[in-house]
Design a protein around this motif. Sequence first.
Motif, PDB file in Angstrom:
ATOM      1  N   GLY A  13      -2.481  -8.006  10.247  1.00 44.59           N
ATOM      2  CA  GLY A  13      -1.910  -6.738  10.659  1.00 44.59           C
ATOM      3  C   GLY A  13      -1.144  -6.103   9.514  1.00 44.59           C
ATOM      4  N   TYR A  14      -1.099  -4.799   9.516  1.00 40.59           N
ATOM      5  CA  TYR A  14      -0.332  -4.045   8.557  1.00 40.59           C
ATOM      6  C   TYR A  14       1.020  -3.695   9.172  1.00 40.59           C
ATOM      7  N   TYR A  34       0.826  -1.203   0.000  1.00 40.71           N
ATOM      8  CA  TYR A  34       0.000   0.000   0.000  1.00 40.71           C
ATOM      9  C   TYR A  34       0.866   1.261   0.000  1.00 40.71           C
ATOM     10  N   GLY A  81       6.985  12.268  12.183  1.00 40.53           N
ATOM     11  CA  GLY A  81       7.770  12.068  10.967  1.00 40.53           C
ATOM     12  C   GLY A  81       8.169  10.630  10.697  1.00 40.53           C
ATOM     13  N   ARG A  82       7.601   9.697  11.454  1.00 39.97           N
ATOM     14  CA  ARG A  82       7.930   8.288  11.276  1.00 39.97           C
ATOM     15  C   ARG A  82       6.657   7.510  10.949  1.00 39.97           C
ATOM     16  N   GLY A  83       6.831   6.275  10.487  1.00 41.63           N
ATOM     17  CA  GLY A  83       5.672   5.453  10.202  1.00 41.63           C
ATOM     18  C   GLY A  83       5.039   4.888  11.463  1.00 41.63           C
ATOM     19  N   PRO A  84       3.758   4.541  11.410  1.00 40.20           N
ATOM     20  CA  PRO A  84       3.081   3.955  12.569  1.00 40.20           C
ATOM     21  C   PRO A  84       3.640   2.571  12.891  1.00 40.20           C
ATOM     22  N   ILE A 103      -3.679  -5.627  17.911  1.00 37.74           N
ATOM     23  CA  ILE A 103      -4.779  -5.812  16.972  1.00 37.74           C
ATOM     24  C   ILE A 103      -5.771  -6.760  17.619  1.00 37.74           C
ATOM     25  N   PRO A 163      -3.196   9.067   8.031  1.00 37.91           N
ATOM     26  CA  PRO A 163      -2.779   8.669   6.680  1.00 37.91           C
ATOM     27  C   PRO A 163      -3.996   8.506   5.761  1.00 37.91           C
ATOM     28  N   PHE A 203       3.960  -0.929   8.632  1.00 38.09           N
ATOM     29  CA  PHE A 203       4.275   0.312   7.945  1.00 38.09           C
ATOM     30  C   PHE A 203       5.783   0.525   7.889  1.00 38.09           C
ATOM     31  N   GLY A 204       6.231   1.165   6.818  1.00 37.58           N
ATOM     32  CA  GLY A 204       7.599   1.641   6.759  1.00 37.58           C
ATOM     33  C   GLY A 204       7.736   2.936   7.535  1.00 37.58           C
ATOM     34  N   SER A 205       8.957   3.431   7.624  1.00 34.99           N
ATOM     35  CA  SER A 205       9.224   4.664   8.376  1.00 34.99           C
ATOM     36  C   SER A 205       8.849   5.912   7.601  1.00 34.99           C
ATOM     37  N   GLY A 206       8.580   5.746   6.315  1.00 37.55           N
ATOM     38  CA  GLY A 206       8.115   6.881   5.532  1.00 37.55           C
ATOM     39  C   GLY A 206       9.207   7.630   4.806  1.00 37.55           C
ATOM     40  N   SER A 241       2.740  -0.927  15.001  1.00 40.97           N
ATOM     41  CA  SER A 241       1.606  -1.633  15.574  1.00 40.97           C
ATOM     42  C   SER A 241       1.844  -1.984  17.041  1.00 40.97           C
ATOM     43  N   TYR A 260      -1.914   1.923  16.974  1.00 43.23           N
ATOM     44  CA  TYR A 260      -0.566   2.180  16.486  1.00 43.23           C
ATOM     45  C   TYR A 260       0.045   3.329  17.290  1.00 43.23           C
ATOM     46  N   LEU A 311       4.347  13.264   4.247  1.00 44.82           N
ATOM     47  CA  LEU A 311       5.027  12.011   4.586  1.00 44.82           C
ATOM     48  C   LEU A 311       4.347  10.903   3.790  1.00 44.82           C
ATOM     49  N   ARG A 324      -7.109  -1.808  15.606  1.00 44.55           N
ATOM     50  CA  ARG A 324      -5.664  -1.783  15.865  1.00 44.55           C
ATOM     51  C   ARG A 324      -5.297  -0.469  16.553  1.00 44.55           C
ATOM     52  N   LEU A 378       3.907   7.035   3.189  1.00 46.52           N
ATOM     53  CA  LEU A 378       4.084   5.788   3.912  1.00 46.52           C
ATOM     54  C   LEU A 378       3.769   4.595   3.019  1.00 46.52           C
ATOM     55  N   PHE A 433      -8.975   5.426   9.874  1.00 50.15           N
ATOM     56  CA  PHE A 433      -8.036   5.946  10.860  1.00 50.15           C
ATOM     57  C   PHE A 433      -8.699   6.986  11.745  1.00 50.15           C
ATOM     58  N   LEU A 472      -9.187   0.618   5.811  1.00 47.18           N
ATOM     59  CA  LEU A 472      -8.811   0.990   7.160  1.00 47.18           C
ATOM     60  C   LEU A 472      -9.358   2.381   7.427  1.00 47.18           C
ATOM     61  N   TYR A 528       0.392   5.250   1.258  1.00 48.51           N
ATOM     62  CA  TYR A 528      -0.427   6.225   1.974  1.00 48.51           C
ATOM     63  C   TYR A 528       0.278   7.579   1.919  1.00 48.51           C
TER      64      TYR A 528
END
Lengths: 114, 115
Positions: free
Chosen positions: A102-103, A33, B41-44, B49, A43, A105-108, B46, B36, A88, B34, A90, B105, B103, A35
């Motif tokens: 579960g998903y 995905y 500035g970073r990704g979520p 869940i 997101p 995510f990368g750090s973006g 987990s 998170y 950002l 879920r 993602l 959010f 999803l 985002y």
Amino acid sequence: DTEVTQTPKHLVMGMTNKKSLKCEQHMGHRAMYWYKQKAKKPPELMFVYSYEKLSINESVPSRFSPECPNSSLLNLHLHALQPEDSALYLCASSEGLDRVYGYTFGSGTRLTVV
Amino acid sequence: KNQVEQSPQSLIILEGKNCTLQCNYTVSPFSNLRWYKQDTGRGPVSLTIMTFSENTKSNGRYTATLDADTKQSSLHITASQLSDSASYICVVSGNYGGSQGNLIFGKGTKLSVKP
């Protein structure tokens, strides 16, 4: 390996540039995905790939072009972006499209369009 | 309309204290919820869940609860640490059969832990 890796971490580009964001996972996940997240906002889904095929395009402008070369890689090609596209970006992956999974995510990639 | 509402919007607590974040949702049919943690500035990342049949799930100092009848969830953080400072996002997934990527959010709760 239980991570989603995104490169670059930061990107500054002009409105006439062409650049690409990269995302990689080696967890055997078959859904990936993209985002977009603006500051202090949740997101927003852009694209969904399932088994390397584009499954969902959430009415994203054509200046964003996704590509899934194989099951481990997801790219986002950028061209003629606008300053409001700064955000950002993602990448995420999941075992499948079933919502039970579960998903991850990368750090973006923090993108700034100037 | 499918929505996820989180409260409070922001929270400041002292290091070592406990706190509880709330999430109410109207997503139907429901598949899972879920929590998170997202640093600026970073990704979520987990935390937990839960499906509709699960009432509570723990991950270290984080404990999430779910009441599928009232469509409410909470995230309890015990003995907070400075590194807990982040946004905590509640995400609900609907079960739409052939639909994909659905999803929903919440806007998140911004937690600040002070020394």
